[in-house]
Design an enzyme around this catalytic site. Structure first.
Site, PDB file in Angstrom:
ATOM      1  CB  SER A 200      45.149  48.360  38.289  1.00 49.74           C
ATOM      2  OG  SER A 200      44.674  49.470  37.558  1.00 49.74           O
TER       3      SER A 200
ATOM      4  CG  ASP B 151      43.909  46.474  30.615  1.00 52.46           C
ATOM      5  OD1 ASP B 151      43.375  47.590  30.734  1.00 52.46           O
ATOM      6  OD2 ASP B 151      44.773  46.046  31.420  1.00 52.46           O
TER       7      ASP B 151
ATOM      8  CG  HIS C  46      42.140  47.073  33.981  1.00 48.28           C
ATOM      9  ND1 HIS C  46      43.523  47.106  33.864  1.00 48.28           N
ATOM     10  CD2 HIS C  46      41.851  47.749  35.125  1.00 48.28           C
ATOM     11  CE1 HIS C  46      44.031  47.784  34.872  1.00 48.28           C
ATOM     12  NE2 HIS C  46      43.043  48.177  35.656  1.00 48.28           N
TER      13      HIS C  46
END
Length: 290
Positions: free
Chosen positions: A140, A234, A264
């Site tokens: 991320s 995601d 995600h």
């Protein structure tokens, strides 16, 4: 529909707060959730400092294989997360690669806006780069930070990392990619409005399209090989696709893998998800052998 991902979505929904959270509450919640995924045995862990930057060192107790040192950057939107929330993941990567891993506890916004996180990454990188080959990885925001670091090192003509593994990376802090709208109903983790707010905290007035905080807009030519893992459900999947296309166009060796039905940072939930374990194995093989 994948039964495992449905179970994960139910677990996430059950843990979601009824109303808005303060940043302190979000941070505490992330630390609490991490306790549900204890760090694996067979790994030696040590919290320490390198060049003034707080880190967690993780290495297999059975011995470290020949190969590069892994620098790992945790996710959390630049405003949350720590080496403690990602201790499990650090340990799993160390076990699967047989390599020593250094997880970076970079400073968080809004207390420390851009470029604090990148400065921490760069100081640590420069302290280690002369001693051993390095590979970078992150999930991320941490994936975005790893890429930002590689671009900064390249711009300074420094020694490049050997490879980068970017797991569901956040590389465009403008948060305007069409996938936010396309995937919203399937994504239980990312809220576009909140993520944009996190971005503003981190940017601290910087341009959201500055390649420092948003490496998607940087000059990718000359970067080392990239592994980009994305998830179909995601909200950041559009950024991952765009990054892969742009990097390939710049002549970078890119391995792009998009996992169907995953959400995600599904890799962090490898204990529950078969595709999460497969993704971990893929990332470990790439980091170890290219």
């Amino acid at each position: 529909m994948n039964a495992e991902i449905e179970q994960l979505k139910a677990m996430i929904a059950a843990g979601m707060p009824d109303g808005p959270q303060t940043l302190d509450e979000r941070r505490a919640g992330m630390e609490e959730m991490a306790r549900a995924f204890p760090a694996p045995a067979g790994v030696a862990y040590q919290e320490t400092e390198i060049a003034g930057v707080s880190v967690l060192e993780a290495q297999p107790e059975a011995g470290v294989s020949d190969g590069p040192l892994i620098l790992y950057f945790h996710g959390g939107g630049y405003v949350s997360g720590s080496v403690r929330t990602h201790r499990n993941f650090a340990g799993e990567l160390a076990l699967r690669t047989g390599l020593k891993l250094v997880s970076v506890d970079y400073r968080l916004a809004p207390e420390h806006p851009y470029p604090a996180a990148l400065d921490d990454a760069r100081v640590l990188y420069d302290a280690l780069a002369g001693d051993t080959p390095l590979v970078l990885a992150g999930d991320s925001a941490g994936g975005g930070l790893a890429l930002s670091l590689a671009l900064a090192v390249k711009a300074a003509d420094g020694p490049q990392p050997q490879r980068l593994a970017l797991l569901c990376p956040w590389v465009d802090l403008s948060c305007t990619n069409v996938s936010f709208a396309e995937v919203a109903e399937h994504d239980p983790i990312i809220d576009q409005e909140r993520l944009a707010g996190d971005g503003r905290h981190y940017l601290g007035g910087a341009d959201a399209r500055d390649p420092g905080p948003s490496p998607l807009f940087g000059d990718l030519a000359g970067l080392p090989p990239l592994l980009i893992q994305a998830a179909e459900h995601d909200s950041l999947v559009g950024e991952a696709r765009e990054l892969a296309e742009k990097a390939e166009g710049a002549g970078v060796a890119v391995t792009y893998r998009e996992y169907p039905e995953m959400v995600h940072v599904f890799q962090l939930f490898h204990a529950m998800l078969t595709p999460g374990r497969a993704a971990l194995d893929e990332a470990a093989e790439f980091l170890k052998n290219g």
